[in-house]
Design an enzyme around this catalytic site. Structure first.
Site, PDB file in Angstrom:
ATOM      1  N   ARG A  90       1.034  -1.155  -0.062  1.00 36.84           N
ATOM      2  CA  ARG A  90       0.185   0.299  -0.039  1.00 36.84           C
ATOM      3  C   ARG A  90       0.830   1.421   0.140  1.00 36.84           C
ATOM      4  NH1 ARG A  90      -3.229  -2.910   3.485  1.00 36.84           N
ATOM      5  NH2 ARG A  90      -5.201  -4.054   2.509  1.00 36.84           N
TER       6      ARG A  90
ATOM      7  N   LYS B 144       3.963  11.686 -11.112  1.00 41.84           N
ATOM      8  CA  LYS B 144       3.099  10.826 -11.969  1.00 41.84           C
ATOM      9  C   LYS B 144       3.848   9.592 -12.414  1.00 41.84           C
ATOM     10  CE  LYS B 144       0.145  14.197 -14.741  1.00 41.84           C
ATOM     11  NZ  LYS B 144       0.026  14.870 -16.012  1.00 41.84           N
TER      12      LYS B 144
ATOM     13  N   GLU C 118      11.833  18.662 -24.159  1.00 42.51           N
ATOM     14  CA  GLU C 118      10.921  19.064 -22.878  1.00 42.51           C
ATOM     15  C   GLU C 118      11.475  20.095 -22.672  1.00 42.51           C
ATOM     16  OE1 GLU C 118       8.243  17.406 -22.421  1.00 42.51           O
ATOM     17  OE2 GLU C 118       8.150  15.504 -22.741  1.00 42.51           O
TER      18      GLU C 118
ATOM     19  N   LYS D  82       9.035  23.056 -13.315  1.00 41.20           N
ATOM     20  CA  LYS D  82       8.030  21.992 -13.077  1.00 41.20           C
ATOM     21  C   LYS D  82       7.470  21.934 -11.817  1.00 41.20           C
ATOM     22  CE  LYS D  82       6.614  17.448 -13.943  1.00 41.20           C
ATOM     23  NZ  LYS D  82       6.676  16.091 -14.810  1.00 41.20           N
TER      24      LYS D  82
ATOM     25  N   GLU E 225      -3.485  17.991 -11.442  1.00 42.63           N
ATOM     26  CA  GLU E 225      -3.814  18.417 -13.003  1.00 42.63           C
ATOM     27  C   GLU E 225      -5.035  18.698 -12.921  1.00 42.63           C
ATOM     28  OE1 GLU E 225      -1.533  16.797 -16.128  1.00 42.63           O
ATOM     29  OE2 GLU E 225      -3.193  17.263 -17.428  1.00 42.63           O
TER      30      GLU E 225
ATOM     31  N   ARG F 293      -1.358  22.365 -14.294  1.00 46.75           N
ATOM     32  CA  ARG F 293      -0.507  21.569 -14.688  1.00 46.75           C
ATOM     33  C   ARG F 293      -0.488  21.231 -15.916  1.00 46.75           C
ATOM     34  NH1 ARG F 293       1.864  16.383 -10.920  1.00 46.75           N
ATOM     35  NH2 ARG F 293       3.373  15.596 -12.636  1.00 46.75           N
TER      36      ARG F 293
ATOM     37  N   ASN G 168       1.447  20.244 -20.831  1.00 50.02           N
ATOM     38  CA  ASN G 168       1.123  19.434 -22.002  1.00 50.02           C
ATOM     39  C   ASN G 168       1.483  20.337 -23.306  1.00 50.02           C
ATOM     40  OD1 ASN G 168       0.548  17.188 -20.322  1.00 50.02           O
ATOM     41  ND2 ASN G 168      -1.356  17.901 -19.995  1.00 50.02           N
TER      42      ASN G 168
ATOM     43  N   HIS H 170       1.721  18.475 -26.582  1.00 52.73           N
ATOM     44  CA  HIS H 170       1.612  17.161 -26.472  1.00 52.73           C
ATOM     45  C   HIS H 170       0.398  16.590 -26.942  1.00 52.73           C
ATOM     46  CE1 HIS H 170       4.809  17.465 -23.497  1.00 52.73           C
ATOM     47  NE2 HIS H 170       4.872  16.216 -23.132  1.00 52.73           N
TER      48      HIS H 170
ATOM     49  N   HIS I 146       1.085  13.415 -29.014  1.00 47.76           N
ATOM     50  CA  HIS I 146       0.543  12.155 -28.956  1.00 47.76           C
ATOM     51  C   HIS I 146      -0.255  11.544 -30.075  1.00 47.76           C
ATOM     52  CE1 HIS I 146       0.172  13.245 -24.193  1.00 47.76           C
ATOM     53  NE2 HIS I 146       1.287  12.452 -24.700  1.00 47.76           N
TER      54      HIS I 146
ATOM     55  N   HIS J  91       9.560  10.468 -27.692  1.00 50.73           N
ATOM     56  CA  HIS J  91       8.574  11.189 -27.231  1.00 50.73           C
ATOM     57  C   HIS J  91       8.982  12.708 -27.345  1.00 50.73           C
ATOM     58  CE1 HIS J  91       5.454  12.662 -24.501  1.00 50.73           C
ATOM     59  NE2 HIS J  91       6.426  13.400 -23.793  1.00 50.73           N
TER      60      HIS J  91
END
Ligand SMILES: NC(=O)c1ccc[n+]([C@@H]2O[C@H](COP(=O)([O-])OP(=O)(O)OC[C@H]3O[C@@H](n4cnc5c(N)ncnc54)[C@H](O)[C@@H]3O)[C@@H](O)[C@H]2O)c1
Ligand SMILES: [Zn+2]
Length: 370
Positions: free
Chosen positions: A121, A143, A185, A227, A237, A241, A245, A248, A252, A266
């Site tokens: 956990r 994330k 990035e 960041k 987000e 946040r 992106n 992005h 994507h 990426h």
């Protein structure tokens, strides 16, 4: 060594940036440990190049290390390797108060962070990012996750690390292509919120790419700082946040169109996506026509991919790409979320983009492919 603090109440941590941090790993991590033993998960490439240095750095402070090396590559961010990692950690008798270490690029960071989030956990973990992309982006902000057959990053959890060690010397063994992908990035941060940083990159990005340590540290530090500040404002987000992106939504779609293969990394997709996002912003009259040209000129200077014609092989037409965009997990109630810009360093989130404008920008970009 430079330090950026992430001030999330109850989950705060430091990000240390500088050369030679692997050698100091024991001294930096030791104070967080309940007992002098850590479990390290890495990939085979990183293990061959840098695991001995980490082992020595830990041993210097009397910390024992056990390690698991997974195959390199995006395919590792999947259920089979996740299961293997969790079961290995249990076999190693990692307990609730122990520390797990993610030693590698974003693939390892995301997978191991997620394993730490669910093991017993939740156990604490340290990120030791070894790619530029992981140092400036994926190791910060909590994330974590893996890919599903249905799409990228669809399974995961928010789980902040307890410490991040970004050893800038380790970047020396990256291929030029992986370095430049991570740089996509870095540029993104300047474009989304700091025009001075973008200007600094225009002058110093090449120096950093060719190995200048002071320039590398400065680029990583400013990226991480940006960041960290955004994550502090909006950890999960709900709003700001999403600025991270920038580029992005286009990225994507291009990643999906190229099958997440090495036709397009990426960070390469992010760079192309940022150029397209500025093109779209200019078309909508939000920013000047010079802004997209300036973005593209810098990417060209850096010898990065800039245009759709830089992607090898066939691509779908504009409508095909828009369909792929609509499958993005950031689609809310069927609306495409876009990050647009009023200028360099001034991005904002909107779901109010006319599909015709998106189609026109893509058609122009595809037409250049000839
Ligand atoms: N969690 C987040 O917030 C976040 C943000 C951005 C990206 N990501 C994820 O990050 C992943 C991409 O990360 P990445 O670009 O680091 O990819 P990666 O982890 O696959 O690393 C790229 C390649 O570099 C190799 N490598 C790593 N360190 C090296 C070193 N020091 N020297 C030589 N080779 C080295 C790896 O073995 C791999 O082959 C994607 O899965 C993406 O979804 C996550
Ligand atoms: Zn990204």
């Amino acid at each position: 060594m430079e330090t950026v603090h992430v001030g999330l109440e109850g989950r705060e941590y430091d990000i240390h940036i500088g050369p030679g941090l692997l050698a100091q790993a024991g001294a930096l991590i030791g104070p967080l440990l309940a007992r002098p033993r850590v479990a390290v998960v890495t990939d085979e490439t990183v293990a061959a190049l840098h695991l001995d240095a980490l082992r020595d750095g830990l041993a210097a402070s009397g910390i024992e290390m056990v390690a698991l090396a997974l195959p390199p590559g995006e395919g590792t961010k999947s259920w089979p390797h996740f299961t293997r990692t969790v079961e290995w950690l249990l076999e190693q008798k990692v307990e609730r108060r122990d520390m797990v270490m993610a030693f590698g690029g974003g693939v390892i960071g995301d997978l191991v962070g997620f394993a730490a989030a669910v093991l017993r956990r939740g156990v604490r973990f340290v990120q030791i990012p070894t790619t530029l992309l992981a140092q400036v982006d994926s190791s910060v902000g909590g994330k974590t996750g893996i890919n599903a057959p249905q799409g990228k990053n669809l399974i995961g959890a928010f789980h902040q690390p307890s410490l991040v060690l970004a050893d800038t010397q380790v970047l020396g063994s990256l291929t030029e292509r992986d370095y430049l992908a991570g740089y996509g990035e870095v540029v993104k941060y300047g474009l989304l919120g700091d025009s001075e940083f973008f200007q600094w990159l225009e002058g110093n990005g090449s120096r950093a790419a060719s190995g200048d340590m002071a320039a590398r540290i400065a680029a990583v530090r400013r990226s991480v700082e940006m960041k960290a500040r955004i994550v502090e404002r909006d950890e999960t987000e709900q709003g700001d946040r999403a600025l991270l992106n920038l580029g992005h939504t286009f990225c994507h779609a291009l990643e999906a169109a190229t099958g997440y293969s090495d036709r397009l990394l990426h960070g390469e997709g992010v760079a192309i996506g940022c150029a397209l996002a500025f093109g779209l912003s200019a078309r909508l009259g939000l920013c000047s026509q010079e802004d997209p040209s300036r973005v593209r000129a810098h990417l060209r200077d850096m010898k990065m991919k800039v245009d759709l014609s830089d992607i090898p092989g066939d691509l779908p037409d504009a409508d095909g790409l828009i369909t792929l965009m609509a499958q993005d997990k950031k689609v809310v109630a069927g609306k495409l979320n876009f990050i647009l810009a009023r200028g360099i360093g001034d991005a904002f989130v909107t779901s109010d983009v006319p599909p015709d404008a998106v189609r026109a920008v893509l058609q122009d970009a595809l037409a250049q492919r000839g």
